[in-house]
Motif scaffolding. Structure first.
Motif, PDB file in Angstrom:
ATOM      1  N   TRP B  74      40.130 -42.610  21.162  1.00  0.00           N
ATOM      2  CA  TRP B  74      40.412 -41.313  21.804  1.00  0.00           C
ATOM      3  C   TRP B  74      41.306 -41.534  23.039  1.00  0.00           C
ATOM      4  O   TRP B  74      42.252 -40.781  23.265  1.00  0.00           O
ATOM      5  CB  TRP B  74      39.108 -40.611  22.180  1.00  0.00           C
ATOM      6  N   VAL B  75      41.001 -42.573  23.815  1.00  0.00           N
ATOM      7  CA  VAL B  75      41.818 -42.903  24.991  1.00  0.00           C
ATOM      8  C   VAL B  75      43.235 -43.277  24.544  1.00  0.00           C
ATOM      9  O   VAL B  75      44.225 -42.783  25.098  1.00  0.00           O
ATOM     10  CB  VAL B  75      41.180 -44.062  25.810  1.00  0.00           C
ATOM     11  N   VAL B 114      41.672 -39.595  31.839  1.00  0.00           N
ATOM     12  CA  VAL B 114      41.339 -39.923  30.446  1.00  0.00           C
ATOM     13  C   VAL B 114      40.412 -41.143  30.400  1.00  0.00           C
ATOM     14  O   VAL B 114      39.362 -41.109  29.742  1.00  0.00           O
ATOM     15  CB  VAL B 114      42.637 -40.181  29.627  1.00  0.00           C
ATOM     16  N   ILE B 115      40.811 -42.195  31.144  1.00  0.00           N
ATOM     17  CA  ILE B 115      39.998 -43.425  31.152  1.00  0.00           C
ATOM     18  C   ILE B 115      38.655 -43.167  31.854  1.00  0.00           C
ATOM     19  O   ILE B 115      37.606 -43.593  31.372  1.00  0.00           O
ATOM     20  CB  ILE B 115      40.789 -44.582  31.815  1.00  0.00           C
ATOM     21  N   LEU B 116      38.724 -42.401  32.956  1.00  0.00           N
ATOM     22  CA  LEU B 116      37.492 -42.068  33.689  1.00  0.00           C
ATOM     23  C   LEU B 116      36.510 -41.296  32.800  1.00  0.00           C
ATOM     24  O   LEU B 116      35.305 -41.571  32.792  1.00  0.00           O
ATOM     25  CB  LEU B 116      37.839 -41.240  34.933  1.00  0.00           C
ATOM     26  N   ILE B 130      34.507 -36.139  28.127  1.00  0.00           N
ATOM     27  CA  ILE B 130      35.696 -36.192  27.254  1.00  0.00           C
ATOM     28  C   ILE B 130      36.019 -34.803  26.678  1.00  0.00           C
ATOM     29  O   ILE B 130      37.179 -34.481  26.469  1.00  0.00           O
ATOM     30  CB  ILE B 130      35.601 -37.261  26.137  1.00  0.00           C
ATOM     31  N   ASN B 131      34.975 -33.981  26.459  1.00  0.00           N
ATOM     32  CA  ASN B 131      35.234 -32.608  26.000  1.00  0.00           C
ATOM     33  C   ASN B 131      36.037 -31.845  27.051  1.00  0.00           C
ATOM     34  O   ASN B 131      36.994 -31.131  26.734  1.00  0.00           O
ATOM     35  CB  ASN B 131      33.918 -31.863  25.751  1.00  0.00           C
ATOM     36  N   THR B 132      35.643 -32.034  28.326  1.00  0.00           N
ATOM     37  CA  THR B 132      36.311 -31.319  29.423  1.00  0.00           C
ATOM     38  C   THR B 132      37.754 -31.782  29.579  1.00  0.00           C
ATOM     39  O   THR B 132      38.666 -30.963  29.632  1.00  0.00           O
ATOM     40  CB  THR B 132      35.543 -31.557  30.754  1.00  0.00           C
TER      41      THR B 132
END
Lengths: 94, 223
Positions: B74-75, B114-116, B130-132
């Protein structure tokens, strides 16, 4: 050209800052709904990852139906308030 | 049948769309810099998804590992999408190679959340981060795609950019539908994932169909 470039950098920076705050807030949200929703991944991808926590399926079902029944999804600019307050109820004939 | 389409529809379509665009790539001639770049990036985009799907299928039995594989890819795909849209925007705005450093700085700024989000999702055992961030990223990517399309349509060489036009309208469809799927104000959140899958399916069908239109418009024999 410099104006366009500055604008792109500014937009990227502002969105990233908003993004970081939203991520931290969402990860610290401890409401029942947030916990239930946190189990369901909605990001892009072809295979849904497994949920992190074991949550009673009936709670998920209830919350899902509750959200579905109470929130108006028809057209209109401003969403009307949900029908969840009993004080809103006016018996017929009064 | 519906279950099969839900589970494997997009997995099957990715290589088919890749083959279709490889045929376009093989038959291209005298296209613009933007089109050359876009076709290559489109093929790599599809290839990342194919590798992702293959590894996800391979380790589907190990739930914990499958989750980490999802977060990792995903990242990768999100940062790659930012790179493609940013670079295409730079090319369409006629920025020179001297601006590549700025492109890398913007990419770095956009990669931080994104990584955070992936790290927080992993450590706090929740998909909310990750949804947010996916929701905000999709808005930004859609905005960038619309700007690229505006630049393509405002130049006088539309036929030279016809492949780019179809690639970025497909991306606009993909990002737009994923905004609907990942937003937090829709109802019945239980089915968001399936909505997102159909969003991907619709975009892939569009990209596949657009190959036929490119062939018809350019009157080239692809097959």
């Amino acid at each position: 050209m410099k104006k366009n470039l500055s604008l792109i950098v500014l937009v990227a920076f502002v969105v990233s800052v908003i993004n970081v705050f939203a991520i931290i807030n969402s990860s610290n949200d401890t409401s029942v709904q947030a916990i239930v929703e946190s189990n369901i991944c909605t990001a892009q991808g072809d295979f849904m990852p497994a949920p992190f926590n074991e949550i009673d399926e009936t709670i998920v079902e209830e919350l899902s139906i509750e959200k579905n029944d109470l929130i108006c999804s028809a057209q209109g600019g401003v969403r009307p308030p949900p029908w969840d307050d009993e004080e809103d109820y006016v018996p017929s004939g009064s | 049948m519906i279950t099969f389409i839900q589970q494997y529809g997009v997995v099957i379509l990715h290589p088919i769309v890749l083959i279709c665009w490889f045929l376009v790539y093989k038959n291209k001639s005298g296209d613009s810099q933007l089109t050359n770049f876009s076709i290559k990036m489109m093929m790599i985009f599809l290839l990342i998804f194919i590798i992702w799907d293959f590894i996800a299928l391979l380790f589907s039995d190990n739930v914990s590992l499958a989750r980490n594989i999802y977060l990792f890819f995903w990242v990768i795909i999100t940062i790659y999408e930012f790179f493609v849209i940013l670079k295409a925007l730079f090319i369409s705005l006629s920025f020179g190679k001297s601006q590549n450093k700025i492109l890398l700085i913007i990419l770095f700024i956009l990669s931080i959340p994104v990584i955070l989000a992936a790290i927080l999702s992993h450590t706090k055992r929740t998909y909310n981060p990750i949804n947010t961030t996916d929701f905000y990223n999709m808005i930004l990517l859609l905005f960038g795609t619309v700007l690229i399309l505006r630049n393509i349509l405002s130049t006088g060489f539309f036929v030279d950019n016809i492949e780019s036009f179809f690639i970025y309208t497909g991306f606009a469809l993909y990002f737009g539908l994923h905004i609907l799927a990942s937003n937090t104000v829709s109802i019945n959140f239980r089915y968001y994932w399936f909505f997102a899958q159909y969003a991907t399916l619709i975009s892939l069908i569009y990209w596949m169909g657009s190959v036929f239109f490119i062939w018809k418009i350019k009157s080239k024999h692809l097959f």
